[in-house]
Design a protein around this motif. Structure first.
Motif, PDB file in Angstrom:
ATOM      1  N   ARG A 104      48.982  68.711  45.111  1.00 29.31           N
ATOM      2  CA  ARG A 104      50.263  68.414  44.462  1.00 29.31           C
ATOM      3  C   ARG A 104      50.924  67.206  45.122  1.00 29.31           C
ATOM      4  N   LYS A 105      51.192  66.176  44.313  1.00 29.99           N
ATOM      5  CA  LYS A 105      51.878  65.003  44.832  1.00 29.99           C
ATOM      6  C   LYS A 105      53.237  65.425  45.385  1.00 29.99           C
ATOM      7  N   PRO A 106      53.602  64.969  46.563  1.00 31.49           N
ATOM      8  CA  PRO A 106      53.169  63.777  47.282  1.00 31.49           C
ATOM      9  C   PRO A 106      51.978  63.959  48.223  1.00 31.49           C
ATOM     10  N   ALA A 107      51.319  65.110  48.207  1.00 30.46           N
ATOM     11  CA  ALA A 107      50.099  65.245  49.002  1.00 30.46           C
ATOM     12  C   ALA A 107      49.037  64.299  48.434  1.00 30.46           C
ATOM     13  N   PRO A 108      48.090  63.889  49.253  1.00 36.02           N
ATOM     14  CA  PRO A 108      47.122  62.877  48.813  1.00 36.02           C
ATOM     15  C   PRO A 108      45.930  63.396  48.027  1.00 36.02           C
ATOM     16  N   GLY A 109      45.798  64.703  47.855  1.00 33.82           N
ATOM     17  CA  GLY A 109      44.573  65.289  47.308  1.00 33.82           C
ATOM     18  C   GLY A 109      44.082  64.711  45.996  1.00 33.82           C
ATOM     19  N   MET A 110      44.972  64.560  45.021  1.00 33.39           N
ATOM     20  CA  MET A 110      44.517  64.048  43.723  1.00 33.39           C
ATOM     21  C   MET A 110      44.114  62.583  43.803  1.00 33.39           C
TER      22      MET A 110
ATOM     23  N   GLY B   1      53.355  55.106  39.176  1.00 35.56           N
ATOM     24  CA  GLY B   1      54.070  56.303  38.769  1.00 35.56           C
ATOM     25  C   GLY B   1      55.559  56.066  38.686  1.00 35.56           C
ATOM     26  N   ASP B   2      56.277  57.119  38.286  1.00 33.16           N
ATOM     27  CA  ASP B   2      57.708  56.970  38.023  1.00 33.16           C
ATOM     28  C   ASP B   2      58.622  57.692  39.002  1.00 33.16           C
ATOM     29  N   ILE B   3      58.047  58.408  39.981  1.00 31.68           N
ATOM     30  CA  ILE B   3      58.901  59.098  40.962  1.00 31.68           C
ATOM     31  C   ILE B   3      58.328  58.922  42.364  1.00 31.68           C
ATOM     32  N   GLY B   4      59.129  59.299  43.330  1.00 34.00           N
ATOM     33  CA  GLY B   4      58.748  59.136  44.722  1.00 34.00           C
ATOM     34  C   GLY B   4      57.492  59.888  45.102  1.00 34.00           C
TER      35      GLY B   4
ATOM     36  N   PRO C 143      60.608  52.966  37.797  1.00 31.58           N
ATOM     37  CA  PRO C 143      61.704  53.928  37.670  1.00 31.58           C
ATOM     38  C   PRO C 143      62.070  54.227  36.220  1.00 31.58           C
ATOM     39  N   THR C 144      62.448  55.469  36.006  1.00 31.36           N
ATOM     40  CA  THR C 144      62.980  55.933  34.728  1.00 31.36           C
ATOM     41  C   THR C 144      64.338  56.567  35.023  1.00 31.36           C
ATOM     42  N   PRO C 145      65.046  57.056  34.031  1.00 32.59           N
ATOM     43  CA  PRO C 145      66.336  57.697  34.315  1.00 32.59           C
ATOM     44  C   PRO C 145      66.246  58.899  35.261  1.00 32.59           C
ATOM     45  N   VAL C 146      65.073  59.520  35.409  1.00 30.46           N
ATOM     46  CA  VAL C 146      64.952  60.660  36.322  1.00 30.46           C
ATOM     47  C   VAL C 146      64.600  60.250  37.750  1.00 30.46           C
ATOM     48  N   THR C 147      64.268  58.991  37.964  1.00 30.65           N
ATOM     49  CA  THR C 147      63.928  58.521  39.300  1.00 30.65           C
ATOM     50  C   THR C 147      65.209  58.434  40.127  1.00 30.65           C
ATOM     51  N   ARG C 148      65.173  59.054  41.300  1.00 34.53           N
ATOM     52  CA  ARG C 148      66.347  59.047  42.170  1.00 34.53           C
ATOM     53  C   ARG C 148      66.477  57.707  42.907  1.00 34.53           C
ATOM     54  N   ALA C 149      67.708  57.322  43.197  1.00 38.59           N
ATOM     55  CA  ALA C 149      67.983  56.043  43.868  1.00 38.59           C
ATOM     56  C   ALA C 149      67.255  55.948  45.203  1.00 38.59           C
ATOM     57  N   GLU C 150      67.181  57.039  45.950  1.00 40.64           N
ATOM     58  CA  GLU C 150      66.494  57.006  47.243  1.00 40.64           C
ATOM     59  C   GLU C 150      64.981  56.805  47.078  1.00 40.64           C
ATOM     60  N   GLU C 151      64.425  57.252  45.950  1.00 42.73           N
ATOM     61  CA  GLU C 151      63.005  57.012  45.679  1.00 42.73           C
ATOM     62  C   GLU C 151      62.750  55.525  45.428  1.00 42.73           C
ATOM     63  N   VAL C 152      63.653  54.890  44.717  1.00 39.85           N
ATOM     64  CA  VAL C 152      63.532  53.452  44.449  1.00 39.85           C
ATOM     65  C   VAL C 152      63.678  52.683  45.759  1.00 39.85           C
ATOM     66  N   ALA C 153      64.651  53.054  46.571  1.00 41.19           N
ATOM     67  CA  ALA C 153      64.862  52.375  47.851  1.00 41.19           C
ATOM     68  C   ALA C 153      63.626  52.508  48.738  1.00 41.19           C
ATOM     69  N   HIS C 154      63.044  53.693  48.796  1.00 42.34           N
ATOM     70  CA  HIS C 154      61.826  53.908  49.601  1.00 42.34           C
ATOM     71  C   HIS C 154      60.682  53.051  49.062  1.00 42.34           C
ATOM     72  N   ALA C 155      60.539  53.001  47.756  1.00 47.32           N
ATOM     73  CA  ALA C 155      59.464  52.202  47.157  1.00 47.32           C
ATOM     74  C   ALA C 155      59.672  50.715  47.444  1.00 47.32           C
ATOM     75  N   ARG C 156      60.897  50.250  47.413  1.00 44.88           N
ATOM     76  CA  ARG C 156      61.155  48.835  47.717  1.00 44.88           C
ATOM     77  C   ARG C 156      60.741  48.505  49.152  1.00 44.88           C
ATOM     78  N   GLU C 157      60.816  49.482  50.038  1.00 52.03           N
ATOM     79  CA  GLU C 157      60.465  49.278  51.437  1.00 52.03           C
ATOM     80  C   GLU C 157      58.963  49.402  51.698  1.00 52.03           C
ATOM     81  N   HIS C 158      58.290  50.318  50.994  1.00 54.22           N
ATOM     82  CA  HIS C 158      56.905  50.671  51.321  1.00 54.22           C
ATOM     83  C   HIS C 158      55.891  50.401  50.214  1.00 54.22           C
ATOM     84  N   ALA C 159      56.361  49.985  49.065  1.00 57.26           N
ATOM     85  CA  ALA C 159      55.473  49.778  47.917  1.00 57.26           C
ATOM     86  C   ALA C 159      56.069  48.645  47.085  1.00 57.26           C
ATOM     87  N   LEU C 160      55.821  48.683  45.788  1.00 57.47           N
ATOM     88  CA  LEU C 160      56.389  47.715  44.859  1.00 57.47           C
ATOM     89  C   LEU C 160      57.140  48.461  43.768  1.00 57.47           C
TER      90      LEU C 160
END
Length: 178
Positions: free
Chosen positions: A95-101, A120-123, A140-157
């Motif tokens: 189950r995401k965020p675990a890496p298994g899939m 993907g669309d969430i953290g 991001p979509t309307p369900v994506t939380r602001a902190e998920e976007v901030a984390h992605a800006r720091e560690h992803a795209l």
């Protein structure tokens, strides 16, 4: 980059919570075109999708298979489908965020996780990618939380839509090409 792995709901198709009806599958704008372009480029494609509706008794495995079959019919075939049917409290490795899939999808496509980009669309999508050693693009979509976007800006795209996410994934591939 040799493969792109996609979250299903909210990324490839519009999110219908716990969708058990293939007739409700509606691709996001441009999905078929960008997927066909990736196929022409010879990249592996996969889907990595949490589907806790099974654990919750809201959908059956047969209904999930029918919905995923409709996604394939509308968007073309994927080289692998990895689905986690567990609930959040089950403590599984898939189950995401675990890496298994992500790890399983990379293995099924015959590539290393480091050769994959997860879109993907969430953290949880970003978290699974990073935990597996893959790269990530958040759309991001309307369900994506602001902190998920901030984390992605720091560690992803972060991309505005699926087309831009795929363009960023392709650019990542060019950066690491031999």
């Amino acid at each position: 980059m040799r493969a792109v792995l996609f979250d299903r709901d909210g990324t490839l198709v519009h999110d219908v919570p716990y969708n058990a009806d293939p007739d409700l599958v509606a691709p996001v704008d441009g999905a078929r075109e960008v997927l066909d372009d990736l196929r022409r480029r010879g990249l592996g494609l996969g889907v990595v999708s949490n589907q806790s509706g099974i654990a919750r008794g809201l959908i059956t495995p047969a209904q999930l298979a029918a919905v995923n079959g409709r996604v394939d019919a509308l968007l073309g075939p994927f080289g692998t489908w990895q689905v986690c049917p567990h609930g959040a409290a089950d403590g599984c490795a898939c189950r995401k965020p675990a890496p298994g899939m992500v790890l399983a999808a990379a293995a099924a496509l015959g590539v290393e996780p480091a050769d994959c980009v997860v879109i993907g669309d969430i953290g949880a999508d970003v978290g699974a990618a990073l935990a597996a050693g893959a790269r990530a693009v958040l759309v991001p979509t309307p369900v994506t939380r602001a902190e998920e976007v901030a984390h992605a800006r720091e560690h992803a795209l972060v991309a505005h839509d699926l087309r831009e996410a795929v363009a960023l994934a392709l650019a990542l591939g060019e950066q690491v090409a031999p």
